[in-house]
Design a protein around this motif. Structure first.
Motif: not given
Length: 250
Positions: A66-71, A98-99, A104-109
């Protein structure tokens, strides 16, 4: 080959440790095994924020990835120098999705793949920098891998999360250091195909002829000293409990 324990708590961070994350270094190359809850902060005690060369994710449970999201945030919104080159990230099928869902709200896909060069794991062997890596499916409720990492004649095996299985013993065969999960307590939990206890980790190390056993992924509710005693009862080699910040030279 140098192994540094970044985080070793199972299921959720303890007061003493982040969740699963292990830094493996050789010839100036820095490979991270898993990046669970709290690992990104601890990683910066050991290397710079942008010094990683590759990441291997054993499976997609939060305490391992899950810290890959913060990374992603740290790399995508880098405050100086712009976005670094895409970092190779090896993970089970669906890692990018998954990431992305976790963010949840990425700037773009496309932005997640601009930051990470996703590569899908499958059973087999491949090279990552100076390391020869063998990935093997292990027994867990989701697609999960253990890793055998070889460099300059030395072998490190990382179990990831697993119940008892033959593939783990093969990955650990003759390993100089066997970093093995021991989440459960012998005689207490008996949930098939989920985790190992200390005795089972010791038995696997013994059958594999491993040189040294380091027990990891012990959750806050499990007594590590009980698992240490249980492993020592069935494995004659050196056994110890993983500690955050511990360094092993192979």
């Amino acid at each position: 080959m140098k192994l540094t324990v970044v985080g070793c708590s199972g299921s959720f961070p303890s007061a003493e440790s982040a969740c699963s994350s292990y830094l493996v270094e050789a010839d100036g190359f820095r490979l991270l095994l898993d990046m669970g809850n709290g690992a990104l902060g601890e990683l910066q005690r050991h290397i710079g924020l942008y010094d990683l060369d590759a990441v291997l994710l054993s499976h997609l449970h939060a305490d391992h990835c899950i810290d890959m999201v913060a990374y992603f945030v740290a790399r995508y919104y880098r405050h100086d120098g712009g976005i670094p080159a895409a970092l190779p990230v090896y993970g089970p099928e669906g890692t990018e999705g998954r990431l992305a869902r976790a963010y949840g709200d990425l700037p773009d896909e496309k932005c997640m793949s601009e930051v990470f060069d996703f590569r899908t794991l499958a059973p087999g062997s491949f090279r990552v920098g100076p390391f020869a890596v063998a990935a093997g499916l292990v027994t867990h409720p989701v697609e999960a891998y253990g890793f055998r990492i070889e460099q300059a004649g030395k072998v490190l095996t990382y179990s990831g999360d697993t119940g008892p299985c033959d593939s783990l013993q093969g990955l650990a065969y003759g390993a100089d250091l066997f970093l093995c999960e021991a989440s459960f307590t012998h005689g207490k939990e008996d949930i098939p195909e989920l985790h190992l206890n200390g005795r089972e980790a010791g038995e696997c190390a013994d059958r594999a002829g491993a040189g040294r056993l380091v027990l990891t992924h012990i959750p806050p509710w499990t007594d590590p000293n009980t698992n240490l005693k249980d492993a020592r009862a069935v494995f004659d080699g050196p056994v110890e409990i993983a500690r955050p910040g511990a360094v092993y030279e192979l």
